[in-house]
Scaffold this motif. Structure first.
Motif, mmCIF file in Angstrom:
data_model
loop_
_atom_site.group_PDB
_atom_site.id
_atom_site.type_symbol
_atom_site.label_atom_id
_atom_site.label_comp_id
_atom_site.label_asym_id
_atom_site.label_seq_id
_atom_site.Cartn_x
_atom_site.Cartn_y
_atom_site.Cartn_z
ATOM 1 N N LEU A 187 1.542 1.128 -16.973
ATOM 2 C CA LEU A 187 2.569 1.091 -15.937
ATOM 3 C C LEU A 187 2.266 2.112 -14.842
ATOM 4 O O LEU A 187 2.434 1.823 -13.651
ATOM 5 N N LEU A 188 1.773 3.279 -15.215
ATOM 6 C CA LEU A 188 1.394 4.299 -14.235
ATOM 7 C C LEU A 188 0.235 3.805 -13.374
ATOM 8 O O LEU A 188 0.239 3.979 -12.147
ATOM 9 N N GLY A 189 -0.754 3.177 -13.984
ATOM 10 C CA GLY A 189 -1.877 2.637 -13.223
ATOM 11 C C GLY A 189 -1.442 1.566 -12.241
ATOM 12 O O GLY A 189 -1.890 1.535 -11.091
ATOM 13 N N ILE A 247 1.395 1.594 -4.978
ATOM 14 C CA ILE A 247 1.745 2.597 -3.972
ATOM 15 C C ILE A 247 0.571 2.854 -3.038
ATOM 16 O O ILE A 247 0.742 2.970 -1.820
ATOM 17 N N GLY A 248 -0.630 2.921 -3.590
ATOM 18 C CA GLY A 248 -1.814 3.149 -2.760
ATOM 19 C C GLY A 248 -2.063 2.038 -1.768
ATOM 20 O O GLY A 248 -2.425 2.278 -0.620
ATOM 21 N N LYS A 290 0.281 -0.106 -0.639
ATOM 22 C CA LYS A 290 1.404 -0.129 0.307
ATOM 23 C C LYS A 290 1.276 0.995 1.344
ATOM 24 O O LYS A 290 1.540 0.780 2.526
ATOM 25 N N ALA A 291 0.853 2.190 0.913
ATOM 26 C CA ALA A 291 0.752 3.333 1.814
ATOM 27 C C ALA A 291 -0.617 3.433 2.494
ATOM 28 O O ALA A 291 -0.861 4.370 3.248
ATOM 29 N N GLU A 292 -1.504 2.461 2.193
ATOM 30 C CA GLU A 292 -2.858 2.454 2.749
ATOM 31 C C GLU A 292 -3.599 3.747 2.440
ATOM 32 O O GLU A 292 -4.231 4.360 3.307
ATOM 33 N N ARG A 293 -3.497 4.178 1.173
ATOM 34 C CA ARG A 293 -4.193 5.371 0.692
ATOM 35 C C ARG A 293 -5.235 4.924 -0.332
ATOM 36 O O ARG A 293 -4.900 4.668 -1.482
ATOM 37 N N PRO A 294 -6.499 4.814 0.083
ATOM 38 C CA PRO A 294 -7.520 4.309 -0.831
ATOM 39 C C PRO A 294 -7.723 5.174 -2.080
ATOM 40 O O PRO A 294 -8.028 4.652 -3.141
ATOM 41 N N SER A 295 -7.518 6.470 -1.960
ATOM 42 C CA SER A 295 -7.730 7.331 -3.127
ATOM 43 C C SER A 295 -6.680 7.070 -4.209
ATOM 44 O O SER A 295 -7.001 7.047 -5.406
ATOM 45 N N SER A 341 -7.361 3.585 -5.692
ATOM 46 C CA SER A 341 -8.566 3.649 -6.526
ATOM 47 C C SER A 341 -8.276 4.300 -7.868
ATOM 48 O O SER A 341 -8.781 3.858 -8.904
ATOM 49 N N ALA A 342 -7.468 5.340 -7.862
ATOM 50 C CA ALA A 342 -7.104 5.991 -9.120
ATOM 51 C C ALA A 342 -6.339 5.029 -10.030
ATOM 52 O O ALA A 342 -6.586 4.962 -11.240
ATOM 53 N N GLY A 343 -5.432 4.263 -9.461
ATOM 54 C CA GLY A 343 -4.700 3.278 -10.241
ATOM 55 C C GLY A 343 -5.612 2.182 -10.773
ATOM 56 O O GLY A 343 -5.488 1.764 -11.930
ATOM 57 N N ALA A 344 -6.536 1.723 -9.945
ATOM 58 C CA ALA A 344 -7.464 0.674 -10.375
ATOM 59 C C ALA A 344 -8.393 1.177 -11.480
ATOM 60 O O ALA A 344 -8.668 0.454 -12.438
#
Length: 62
Positions: free
Chosen positions: A28-30, A36-37, A39-44, A47-50
């Motif tokens: 669920l965290l991933g 969120i990444g 939606k907010a256009e934050r690749p880092s 990427s951490a979630g992926a």
């Protein structure tokens, strides 16, 4: 239009429950980090979630 919004909400909730049931809170965290990444256009963040989801899926079965 309301039917499409309702169907997409049902799909999202069902998918989240499936991920949490199969992979627990880490899954669920991933999924949350990935969403969120994106939606907010934050690749880092996405990427951490992926990476977290990929590690959970690729772990050896016990």
């Amino acid at each position: 239009m309301h039917v499409l919004a309702l169907l997409s909400a049902v799909f999202v909730v069902t998918f989240e429950q499936l991920v949490e049931w199969r992979y627990g809170p880490a899954g669920l965290l991933g999924l949350l980090l990935l969403a969120i990444g994106i939606k907010a256009e934050r690749p880092s963040v996405s990427s951490a979630g992926a990476v977290l989801l990929a590690l959970l899926v690729a772990r050896p079965a016990l």
